[in-house]
Design an enzyme around this catalytic site. Structure first.
Site, PDB file in Angstrom:
ATOM      1  N   ASP A  64      26.528  49.903  35.032  1.00 14.58           N
ATOM      2  CA  ASP A  64      25.793  49.328  36.156  1.00 14.58           C
ATOM      3  C   ASP A  64      26.687  48.937  37.336  1.00 14.58           C
ATOM      4  O   ASP A  64      26.216  48.829  38.462  1.00 14.58           O
ATOM      5  CB  ASP A  64      24.987  48.099  35.695  1.00 14.58           C
ATOM      6  CG  ASP A  64      25.846  47.067  34.964  1.00 14.58           C
ATOM      7  OD1 ASP A  64      27.063  47.287  34.831  1.00 14.58           O
ATOM      8  OD2 ASP A  64      25.304  46.043  34.503  1.00 14.58           O
ATOM      9  N   HIS A  65      27.976  48.735  37.097  1.00 11.64           N
ATOM     10  CA  HIS A  65      28.850  48.244  38.167  1.00 11.64           C
ATOM     11  C   HIS A  65      29.448  49.384  39.006  1.00 11.64           C
ATOM     12  O   HIS A  65      29.357  49.383  40.217  1.00 11.64           O
ATOM     13  CB  HIS A  65      30.011  47.431  37.580  1.00 11.64           C
ATOM     14  CG  HIS A  65      29.647  46.035  37.179  1.00 11.64           C
ATOM     15  ND1 HIS A  65      28.763  45.759  36.170  1.00 11.64           N
ATOM     16  CD2 HIS A  65      30.058  44.834  37.645  1.00 11.64           C
ATOM     17  CE1 HIS A  65      28.645  44.440  36.042  1.00 11.64           C
ATOM     18  NE2 HIS A  65      29.426  43.859  36.929  1.00 11.64           N
ATOM     19  N   ASP A 119      30.663  39.840  30.477  1.00 12.00           N
ATOM     20  CA  ASP A 119      30.252  39.606  31.852  1.00 12.00           C
ATOM     21  C   ASP A 119      29.819  38.153  31.949  1.00 12.00           C
ATOM     22  O   ASP A 119      29.110  37.651  31.073  1.00 12.00           O
ATOM     23  CB  ASP A 119      29.086  40.523  32.247  1.00 12.00           C
ATOM     24  CG  ASP A 119      28.863  40.465  33.740  1.00 12.00           C
ATOM     25  OD1 ASP A 119      29.332  41.373  34.447  1.00 12.00           O
ATOM     26  OD2 ASP A 119      28.230  39.490  34.206  1.00 12.00           O
ATOM     27  N   ARG A 379      27.004  35.395  43.969  1.00 12.73           N
ATOM     28  CA  ARG A 379      28.253  34.798  44.456  1.00 12.73           C
ATOM     29  C   ARG A 379      28.501  35.193  45.903  1.00 12.73           C
ATOM     30  O   ARG A 379      28.218  36.328  46.288  1.00 12.73           O
ATOM     31  CB  ARG A 379      29.436  35.310  43.624  1.00 12.73           C
ATOM     32  CG  ARG A 379      29.315  34.887  42.189  1.00 12.73           C
ATOM     33  CD  ARG A 379      30.472  35.351  41.327  1.00 12.73           C
ATOM     34  NE  ARG A 379      30.397  34.648  40.066  1.00 12.73           N
ATOM     35  CZ  ARG A 379      30.695  35.164  38.884  1.00 12.73           C
ATOM     36  NH1 ARG A 379      31.122  36.422  38.793  1.00 12.73           N
ATOM     37  NH2 ARG A 379      30.589  34.447  37.794  1.00 12.73           N
ATOM     38  N   SER A 535      34.107  35.447  37.618  1.00 12.65           N
ATOM     39  CA  SER A 535      33.972  36.599  36.725  1.00 12.65           C
ATOM     40  C   SER A 535      34.714  36.417  35.407  1.00 12.65           C
ATOM     41  O   SER A 535      35.715  35.714  35.321  1.00 12.65           O
ATOM     42  CB  SER A 535      34.538  37.822  37.452  1.00 12.65           C
ATOM     43  OG  SER A 535      34.923  38.806  36.536  1.00 12.65           O
ATOM     44  N   ARG A 537      36.265  38.867  34.041  1.00 13.16           N
ATOM     45  CA  ARG A 537      37.173  40.022  33.944  1.00 13.16           C
ATOM     46  C   ARG A 537      38.517  39.633  33.327  1.00 13.16           C
ATOM     47  O   ARG A 537      39.251  38.807  33.861  1.00 13.16           O
ATOM     48  CB  ARG A 537      37.352  40.673  35.323  1.00 13.16           C
ATOM     49  CG  ARG A 537      37.937  39.792  36.388  1.00 13.16           C
ATOM     50  CD  ARG A 537      37.833  40.444  37.773  1.00 13.16           C
ATOM     51  NE  ARG A 537      36.451  40.479  38.219  1.00 13.16           N
ATOM     52  CZ  ARG A 537      36.066  40.333  39.491  1.00 13.16           C
ATOM     53  NH1 ARG A 537      36.955  40.177  40.455  1.00 13.16           N
ATOM     54  NH2 ARG A 537      34.799  40.365  39.832  1.00 13.16           N
TER      55      ARG A 537
HETATM   56  C1  MIC Z   1      30.952  39.687  38.716  1.00 18.37           C
HETATM   57  O1  MIC Z   1      29.799  39.408  39.033  1.00 18.37           O
HETATM   58  O2  MIC Z   1      31.952  39.143  39.211  1.00 18.37           O
HETATM   59  C2  MIC Z   1      31.150  40.752  37.652  1.00 18.37           C
HETATM   60  C3  MIC Z   1      31.688  41.941  38.329  1.00 18.37           C
HETATM   61  O3  MIC Z   1      29.918  41.087  37.081  1.00 18.37           O
HETATM   62  C4  MIC Z   1      32.104  40.191  36.605  1.00 18.37           C
HETATM   63  C5  MIC Z   1      32.558  41.173  35.618  1.00 18.37           C
HETATM   64  C6  MIC Z   1      33.640  42.085  36.129  1.00 18.37           C
HETATM   65  O4  MIC Z   1      34.511  41.648  36.878  1.00 18.37           O
HETATM   66  O5  MIC Z   1      33.614  43.243  35.744  1.00 18.37           O
HETATM   67  C7  MIC Z   1      31.547  38.979  35.853  1.00 18.37           C
HETATM   68  O6  MIC Z   1      30.741  38.255  36.395  1.00 18.37           O
HETATM   69  O7  MIC Z   1      32.007  38.689  34.733  1.00 18.37           O
HETATM   70 FE1  SF4 Z   2      26.466  42.829  38.555  1.00 18.86          FE
HETATM   71 FE2  SF4 Z   2      28.032  40.687  38.307  1.00 18.86          FE
HETATM   72 FE3  SF4 Z   2      26.550  41.051  40.485  1.00 18.86          FE
HETATM   73 FE4  SF4 Z   2      25.383  40.455  38.207  1.00 18.86          FE
HETATM   74  S1  SF4 Z   2      26.800  39.159  39.325  1.00 18.86           S
HETATM   75  S2  SF4 Z   2      24.726  42.009  39.654  1.00 18.86           S
HETATM   76  S3  SF4 Z   2      26.650  41.554  36.745  1.00 18.86           S
HETATM   77  S4  SF4 Z   2      28.246  42.337  39.816  1.00 18.86           S
END
Ligand code: MIC
Ligand code: SF4
Length: 648
Positions: A64-65, A119, A379, A535, A537
């Site tokens: 999805d990313h 995530d 965010r 995140s 990550r």
């Molecule tokens: C995000 O919203 O920051 C992400 C991208 O979904 C991350 C995961 C990632 O960095 O791959 C998260 O929220 O954990």
């Molecule tokens: Fe995707 Fe993270 Fe954004 Fe949710 S917050 S839509 S999981 S990138």
């Protein structure tokens, strides 16, 4: 004393420890979730554990990313994930099928079960009464292998809801109000559990929005009871068989209770550049907007699109605005089409995108320089949208759609007493699971296909007894993992290639950082409170470790980042006296003698010599297990050593 819903679920799953807040517990995870940006690494880690098939009850891998395929790299990752899912017994949700949290809520959520996901917004499933927790990829890989998940027993904070939301005010405003009151660190160490008479008016998608954004409070998770609303949601998904009633005991002991009168709430908005910079919409109304986006795992359900369609009925998007829809899932899109929602959106001039994260993680949809972008996303950390000095505001779909029509930030109540036409959610959704590929019964013969950008996991040495580190960077409070390891369309395709992605560590703050870290050989980062929020990550630990970072010294850590540091052998140290933060700076060399012995000996405080006779006391806020993992140089080293020892 009775139990909360959270305690009831934990008591069903606890395998080690006591349910007393702050102490370490281990819980069994029923389900796991990974997404492509963290999942390639999690799958490589699972592979490194060396077992033939996943051992958790249900494992799902989502794409999805990284949907933008501007070269072979993301496509190679998708193919790798698909093949490794079939090989090891994992369900695979195809690119375009939807955002992991939305699809998981629709198709796999089950009240009373536990879920761990790589995530940070995994708690979304708390809207359907699961205990769902975000973690680093390695912790998820361990859960896929059937291992328990270790965490500190959270405090359960009760959020007592009474009254009912007034027209134009929605679930998003409830959590924005909480963010306003508690800030991005207000939920650290807690599970937010919602209860009270106000709940009966909130549907599961509403609850999921609230649970999703509990992550921005820093909470470990957010949990709702399982009641008639939960049953109705599962019925609409054709899955009533997984429903069971789970209510808190009438004398459940919430350590702390926060009161919210839903009837008293008004439309709220988070201003740039933090999700807790919240004010009532009317305070910023009138500012011109150039982009309005509805989507992300927080607000992209059928309900959210239907609200926008209702506002836009018979209207046109303002000529200065790009109004865009990122549906949460293919199911949302299909049902929006069947019920005329899509047509209303298209007629008004919306840009319709595929289902996925897209602009939420900077995969496209970057706003114009200096322009205001209004989003229903999670965010708005500075630069996350892909544009430097961006002006991103976060709000409800009601506020977003009203502003798209007027061309300025608009309190939706200004549109009149009620929506013109309501696209009600169907009692039963059209269900189409063709986007989810189940694994074969025996995937043993399936070849895992790797592209040239998928590099093996780096190996790390054990912790030396004496640590000599140079301070490479000194940072302030609330540093996010987006600062440490940025995302966006350029960097995300490198998630399966640690040597390459490590060149971007701290790139938005200090582009020279990687070269300096390599030059120092062994480095440390100094930070303020809530270091590593955001995140999950693990690349924000893994890549700095690859560059030689061995310690982080801060005033306090965010939960997931601290766990990731431990998993990759970076020692998390905290200032005992916050004034010592002032005493050290970039270039200083710190010597921590006997660190390994101190860890294994269970010491809680150790001294670091910082030159010029300065000695500072640093806290080791670590469990016994954390200490063994750090000494071994990381969780994989520790696990492999234990497997070898057991084999002898
Ligand atoms: C995000 O919203 O920051 C992400 C991208 O979904 C991350 C995961 C990632 O960095 O791959 C998260 O929220 O954990
Ligand atoms: Fe995707 Fe993270 Fe954004 Fe949710 S917050 S839509 S999981 S990138």
């Amino acid at each position: 004393m009775g139990l909360s819903v959270t305690e009831k679920i934990i008591s069903r799953h606890i395998v080690e420890g006591q349910m007393s807040p702050g102490s370490e517990i281990a819980i069994r995870m029923d389900q796991t979730l990974t997404q492509d940006a963290t999942g390639t690494m999690a799958c490589l880690e699972f592979e490194a554990i060396g077992i033939p098939r996943v051992r958790a009850g249900l494992c799902v891998s989502y794409v999805d990313h990284n949907l933008l395929q501007s070269d072979f790299r993301n496509a190679d990752d998708h193919r790798f994930l698909r093949s490794i899912a079939a090989r090891f017994g994992i369900y695979f949700s195809r690119p375009g099928n939807g955002i992991c949290h939305q699809v998981h809520l629709e198709r796999f959520s089950a009240p009373g079960k536990t879920l761990i996901g790589s995530d940070s917004h995994t708690p979304t499933a708390g809207g359907a009464s699961m205990l769902a927790i975000g973690a680093g990829g390695l912790d998820v890989a361990m859960a896929m292998a059937g291992q328990s998940f270790y965490l500190r027993m959270p405090h359960v904070t009760g959020v007592h809801l009474k009254g009912a939301l007034r027209p134009w005010v929605s679930a998003r405003d409830v959590i924005l109000e909480l963010l306003r009151r508690l800030t991005v660190k207000g939920g650290v160490g807690r599970v937010m559990e919602y209860f009270g008479p106000g709940l009966s008016t909130l549907t599961v998608p509403d609850r999921a929005t609230i649970a999703n954004l509990g992550t921005e409070l820093g909470a470990t998770s957010s949990v709702f009871p399982s009641d008639e609303q939960t049953r109705a949601f599962l019925e609409a998904q054709g899955r009533t068989h997984v429903w069971e009633e789970i209510e808190p005991d009438h004398d459940a002991d919430y350590g702390e209770v926060i009161e919210i009168d839903l009837s008293g709430l008004e439309p709220m908005i988070a201003c740039p550049s933090s999700p807790d910079n919240v004010v009532p919409v009317r305070e910023v109304a009138g500012r011109p907007v150039s982009q309005v986006l509805i989507g992300s795992c927080a607000n992209s359900s059928y309900r959210d699109l239907a609200v926008a369609a209702s506002v836009l009925e018979g209207e046109k998007i303002h000529q200065d605005v790009s109004f865009e829809i990122n549906p949460g899932s293919l199911q949302v899109l299909e049902n929006a089409d069947l019920n005329g929602v899509l047509l209303s959106l298209v007629r008004a001039g919306s840009r319709i995108h595929q289902s996925g994260c897209l602009g939420c993680i900077g995969m496209g949809q970057a706003p114009a320089t200096g322009a205001i972008s209004l989003r229903t996303f999670t965010r708005n950390f500075s630069g996350r949208s892909g544009t430097k000095n961006d002006q991103v505001y976060l709000c409800s779909p009601e506020t977003a759609a009203a502003s798209a029509v007027r061309g300025v930030i608009t309190d939706p109540r200004d549109l009149g007493p009620a929506v013109r036409r309501t696209h009600l959610a169907p009692k039963r959704f059209e269900i189409n699971d063709s986007g989810i590929i189940p694994p074969p019964d025996d995937g043993g013969g399936i070849e895992v296909i790797r592209g040239p950008n998928i590099k093996p996991l780096p190996e790390f040495d054990p912790l030396p007894d004496d640590l000599r580190v140079q301070v490479l960077l000194k940072l302030g409070d609330n540093i996010t993992t987006d600062h440490i390891m940025p995302a966006g369309s350029k960097i995300l395709p490198l998630r399966s290639n640690i040597p390459a992605i490590s060149e971007y560590v701290f790139s938005s703050i200090d582009p020279e950082f990687p070269a300096r870290a390599r030059g120092a050989g062994s480095g440390a980062i100094v930070g303020g409170v809530n270091y590593g929020q955001g995140s999950s990550r693990e690349h924000a630990a893994l890549a700095p470790r690859y560059l030689g970072v061995r310690a982080k010294i801060v005033k306090s850590f965010a939960r997931i980042h601290k766990a990731n540091l431990i998993n990759f052998g970076i020692v998390p140290l905290v200032f005992i006296d916050p004034l010592d933060y002032e005493a050290i700076g970039p270039g200083d060399v710190l010597v921590v003698s006997g660190l390994r012995r101190a860890l294994l000996g269970g010491l809680d405080v150790i001294e670091a010599k910082a030159g010029d006779g300065l000695t500072i006391a640093l806290g080791l806020e670590l469990s016994e297990r954390d200490r063994f993992i750090l000494a071994a140089g990381g969780l994989l080293n520790w696990t492999k050593a234990r497997i070898e020892a057991a084999g002898k």
